[in-house]
Design a protein around this motif. Structure first.
Motif, short mmCIF file in Angstrom:
data_model
loop_
_atom_site.label_atom_id
_atom_site.label_comp_id
_atom_site.label_asym_id
_atom_site.label_seq_id
_atom_site.Cartn_x
_atom_site.Cartn_y
_atom_site.Cartn_z
N ASP A 37 -57.42 135.56 -48.97
CA ASP A 37 -56.04 135.57 -48.46
C ASP A 37 -55.81 134.39 -47.51
O ASP A 37 -54.77 133.74 -47.54
N GLU A 38 -56.81 134.16 -46.65
CA GLU A 38 -56.64 133.10 -45.65
C GLU A 38 -56.60 131.72 -46.33
O GLU A 38 -55.84 130.85 -45.93
N ALA A 39 -57.43 131.56 -47.38
CA ALA A 39 -57.42 130.28 -48.12
C ALA A 39 -56.04 130.09 -48.77
O ALA A 39 -55.46 129.01 -48.71
N GLU A 40 -55.49 131.17 -49.34
CA GLU A 40 -54.16 131.09 -49.96
C GLU A 40 -53.11 130.71 -48.90
O GLU A 40 -52.29 129.83 -49.12
N THR A 41 -53.18 131.39 -47.75
CA THR A 41 -52.18 131.13 -46.71
C THR A 41 -52.29 129.68 -46.22
O THR A 41 -51.28 129.02 -45.99
N ALA A 42 -53.54 129.20 -46.11
CA ALA A 42 -53.73 127.81 -45.66
C ALA A 42 -53.09 126.86 -46.66
O ALA A 42 -52.33 125.96 -46.28
N LEU A 43 -53.36 127.08 -47.95
CA LEU A 43 -52.79 126.19 -48.98
C LEU A 43 -51.26 126.28 -48.98
O LEU A 43 -50.56 125.27 -49.07
N MET A 44 -50.74 127.51 -48.84
CA MET A 44 -49.28 127.69 -48.84
C MET A 44 -48.65 126.96 -47.66
O MET A 44 -47.62 126.29 -47.80
N ASN A 45 -49.28 127.08 -46.50
CA ASN A 45 -48.70 126.44 -45.32
C ASN A 45 -48.84 124.93 -45.36
O ASN A 45 -47.98 124.21 -44.86
N LEU A 46 -49.94 124.46 -45.97
CA LEU A 46 -50.11 123.00 -46.08
C LEU A 46 -49.06 122.41 -47.00
O LEU A 46 -48.60 121.30 -46.78
N THR A 47 -48.69 123.16 -48.03
CA THR A 47 -47.78 122.59 -49.02
C THR A 47 -46.31 122.94 -48.75
O THR A 47 -45.42 122.19 -49.11
N LYS A 48 -46.07 124.10 -48.12
CA LYS A 48 -44.66 124.50 -47.95
C LYS A 48 -44.31 124.87 -46.52
O LYS A 48 -43.16 125.12 -46.23
N GLY A 49 -45.32 124.99 -45.67
CA GLY A 49 -45.06 125.51 -44.32
C GLY A 49 -44.91 124.40 -43.30
O GLY A 49 -44.37 123.33 -43.59
N SER A 50 -45.42 124.65 -42.10
CA SER A 50 -45.29 123.68 -41.02
C SER A 50 -46.54 123.77 -40.16
O SER A 50 -47.27 124.76 -40.22
N PRO A 51 -46.79 122.72 -39.33
CA PRO A 51 -47.95 122.78 -38.44
C PRO A 51 -47.88 124.01 -37.52
O PRO A 51 -48.90 124.60 -37.19
N GLU A 52 -46.67 124.41 -37.13
CA GLU A 52 -46.52 125.58 -36.24
C GLU A 52 -47.06 126.83 -36.94
O GLU A 52 -47.73 127.64 -36.33
N LEU A 53 -46.73 126.95 -38.23
CA LEU A 53 -47.20 128.13 -38.97
C LEU A 53 -48.72 128.07 -39.13
O LEU A 53 -49.41 129.08 -39.04
N MET A 54 -49.23 126.85 -39.38
CA MET A 54 -50.67 126.72 -39.56
C MET A 54 -51.42 127.03 -38.27
O MET A 54 -52.52 127.56 -38.29
N ALA A 55 -50.80 126.69 -37.15
CA ALA A 55 -51.45 126.96 -35.86
C ALA A 55 -51.63 128.45 -35.62
O ALA A 55 -52.45 128.88 -34.81
N ARG A 56 -50.87 129.27 -36.36
CA ARG A 56 -50.98 130.72 -36.17
C ARG A 56 -52.07 131.33 -37.03
O ARG A 56 -52.33 132.53 -36.96
N LEU A 57 -52.70 130.52 -37.91
CA LEU A 57 -53.77 131.07 -38.75
C LEU A 57 -55.01 131.32 -37.90
O LEU A 57 -55.04 131.03 -36.72
N GLY A 58 -56.05 131.82 -38.55
CA GLY A 58 -57.30 132.06 -37.84
C GLY A 58 -57.58 133.53 -37.71
O GLY A 58 -56.69 134.36 -37.91
#
Ligand code: SF4
Ligand code: ZN
Length: 309
Positions: free
Chosen positions: A169-190
């Motif tokens: 799930d986390e790998a999917e979310t990372a790929l989704m945020n890298l391609t369609k999201g924003s750095p702010e959204l990526m900062a919330r991963l982990g």
């Protein structure tokens, strides 16, 4: 093939370190979760845990392992399930959730979109289409479900929300945020949140962060957790499903892709959190829930659909 650890049992899975039998695998899985919880300081003895349960394998596996820790430490815990109204799917999962909670002695509550918003997610999507509001079914479902979970967990006194997100799930979310999201959204991963965003926001922890989908599925089978091994029928329409298929193909062609993506994200997260801290979180002027904007996403979306909640 014999298990590489005990050299007695027949193997049920082959991992990087070699074949493992059922007993050694269950121990390995639990240890991996304990290590993740410790390493990322997910729990303190005073925490009150809310298990966000979909009734699927991941959330139940996370609750199974963490409820064991909470019982030993005599911590208060409870579970919340949300019914979005996906027919033939969520009822079955919520039945599994009820049985699971009863067996483990976990108090639970179930909330429905119908009670909360007057309509199921499918009905709300129908209104969105008629009104020309552009939103995907899963985005709508996600924001409406998270609002219920956070608010009810807070009301019931939770200090941590345990979610079942696994490595895939986390790998999917990372790929989704890298391609369609924003750095702010990526900062919330982990695996655990950074600094608290707002006192009204219950921090989410992901104890299965390093467990793969396949490992989690096998774990539930071996410890006897009954679940429906089938995704929501609407997942086919989602960008997440596309990311999942893409990553599965990459994993087949280049084994280790998902894990490397997640490891690289983990290295990037501290930098992203520093550079793109999401700023002050206020309260929504309509519903009072934590919100970055003056009006939260739920109220904005329901407003466009002319739904009062
Ligand atoms: Fe909701 Fe989409 Fe998940 Fe189905 S797949 S439960 S519609 S978010
Ligand atoms: Zn609001």
């Amino acid at each position: 093939m014999k298990c590489i650890l005990c050299r007695i049992g027949e193997s049920v899975i082959t991992l990087q370190q070699g074949p493992l039998c059922a007993e050694c695998f269950v121990r390995y899985f639990q240890k991996k979760v304990y290590r993740t919880v410790r390493k990322y300081r997910m729990l303190t003895k005073d925490d009150v845990l809310c298990f966000a349960l979909s009734g699927g394998k991941d959330s139940l596996a996370a609750a199974y392992v963490l409820s064991g820790i909470a019982k030993k430490q005599k911590q208060r815990m409870f579970a919340i399930g949300v019914d979005e109204g996906v027919k033939g799917y969520r009822e079955v999962q919520l039945d599994d959730m009820r049985k699971f909670c009863k067996e483990l002695g976990i108090e639970y509550r179930i909330f429905t979109f119908r009670e909360e918003y007057g309509k199921t997610n499918g009905e709300l999507m129908g209104i969105a289409r008629k009104k020309g509001v552009e939103i995907s079914r899963c985005t709508l479902c996600g924001i409406l479900r998270r609002r219920i979970l956070n608010r009810e967990a807070r009301k019931l006194g939770a200090t941590k929300m345990v979610v079942g997100h696994n490595l895939d799930d986390e790998a999917e979310t990372a790929l989704m945020n890298l391609t369609k999201g924003s750095p702010e959204l990526m900062a919330r991963l982990g695996p655990s949140p950074g600094a608290a965003m707002h006192e009204g926001f219950i921090p989410r922890i992901k104890p299965l962060y390093f467990c793969t989908n396949a490992e989690t599925e096998l774990f539930t089978k071996l410890v006897g957790i009954k679940v429906l091994y089938k995704p929501c029928p609407h997942r086919r329409e989602s960008f997440r499903e596309y990311a999942d298929r893409t990553l599965d193909k990459m994993e087949r062609d280049y084994p280790g892709t998902k894990s490397t993506l997640v490891q690289n994200m983990l290295r990037l997260i501290p930098v992203l959190r520093k550079e793109h801290s999401s700023g002050k979180v206020n309260e929504c002027s309509r519903c009072g829930e934590p919100s970055k904007g003056r009006v939260c996403k739920v109220c904005l979306t329901l407003g466009k659909l002319r739904i009062r909640a």
